[in-house]
Design an enzyme around this catalytic site. Sequence first.
Site: not given
Ligand SMILES: NC(=O)c1ccc[n+]([C@@H]2O[C@H](COP(=O)([O-])OP(=O)(O)OC[C@H]3O[C@@H](n4cnc5c(N)ncnc54)[C@H](OP(=O)(O)O)[C@@H]3O)[C@@H](O)[C@H]2O)c1
Length: 260
Positions: A150, A164
């Site tokens: 990020s 974070y």
């Molecule tokens: N969205 C943004 O604005 C943004 C910006 C910068 C970086 N990022 C990074 O991009 C990545 C993805 O983000 P996202 O927005 O797609 O997040 P997300 O929608 O929450 O997707 C993450 C997935 O991983 C699952 N998960 C969480 N803990 C887990 C575990 N212990 N074992 C297996 N699966 C698990 C979650 O399940 P649950 O829903 O059950 O928790 C969810 O399905 C992350 O690293 C985030 O920090 C996101």
Amino acid sequence: MIKEMFNLEGKIAMIPGGGGGIGSQLAAGLCEAGAEIAIVDRSGSAMTKTCSLVQEQGKQALSITADLTQKEDADRAVAEVVDHFGRIDIILNAIGGGAGKVLFEAQEYPEQEWDWIMDLNLTTTLLATQAAVRQMVQQGDGGRVVNISSVRGLLGINAGYSAYVAAKGAINSLTRQWATEWAKYGINVNAISPTFVDTPQVAMLLDDAEFKAKLLARVPLGRVGQPEDLLGAVLLFASDACGFITGQILTIDGGLTATQ
Ligand SMILES: NC(=O)c1ccc[n+]([C@@H]2O[C@H](COP(=O)([O-])OP(=O)(O)OC[C@H]3O[C@@H](n4cnc5c(N)ncnc54)[C@H](OP(=O)(O)O)[C@@H]3O)[C@@H](O)[C@H]2O)c1
């Protein structure tokens, strides 16, 4: 030649967090580029949408339910991918987040929330990658690791993000460390580093008009990211096109960090 460089046909991509907002779209994109897809997520229901996106392209994703904060689950997930597809060529780590849910001043940051953010962002990436790379080393013909960091891994923010930023900073360091250690196996390791991406995880923040206006004012391209905005870089890092690129962290932020 260019088409071949980006062609993922015959490649097996394992995507921890493949049921998530970003992981689901990237899984569909890698599938479109030709890869076979194995997604690993905490709940089966999260993976249903990704499976349909892959199915729309005439393929069948393998979905594995696992808690990747647990080593035995990470090892089992990799074993299931190998049982099903015979090998792993790419791991795209798409688990993480939680930043906006636990905001505390740095001097007060509680240990429990610290551990939760570290587990969610760092331990999952560590355990899944270790297991996948052991398999790649055994295969003996290289591989690709793509991490999702990020902009917060690079920049401080005047809000309660200590855990974070520490976790994402560690992902950046591990990306460079792994690239260095695993070059001898032909395993290239790179990371993308987005700013806000329009996903359910950040929907509440982006629904706040004042927050969004302030955010957009800082982004030269004047918008937040969409999951598809990450796909070009992920395809580059997952493919033969990044043969001489390793240990890099590519910021995808509409120019935000260019202004800092
Ligand atoms: N969205 C943004 O604005 C943004 C910006 C910068 C970086 N990022 C990074 O991009 C990545 C993805 O983000 P996202 O927005 O797609 O997040 P997300 O929608 O929450 O997707 C993450 C997935 O991983 C699952 N998960 C969480 N803990 C887990 C575990 N212990 N074992 C297996 N699966 C698990 C979650 O399940 P649950 O829903 O059950 O928790 C969810 O399905 C992350 O690293 C985030 O920090 C996101």
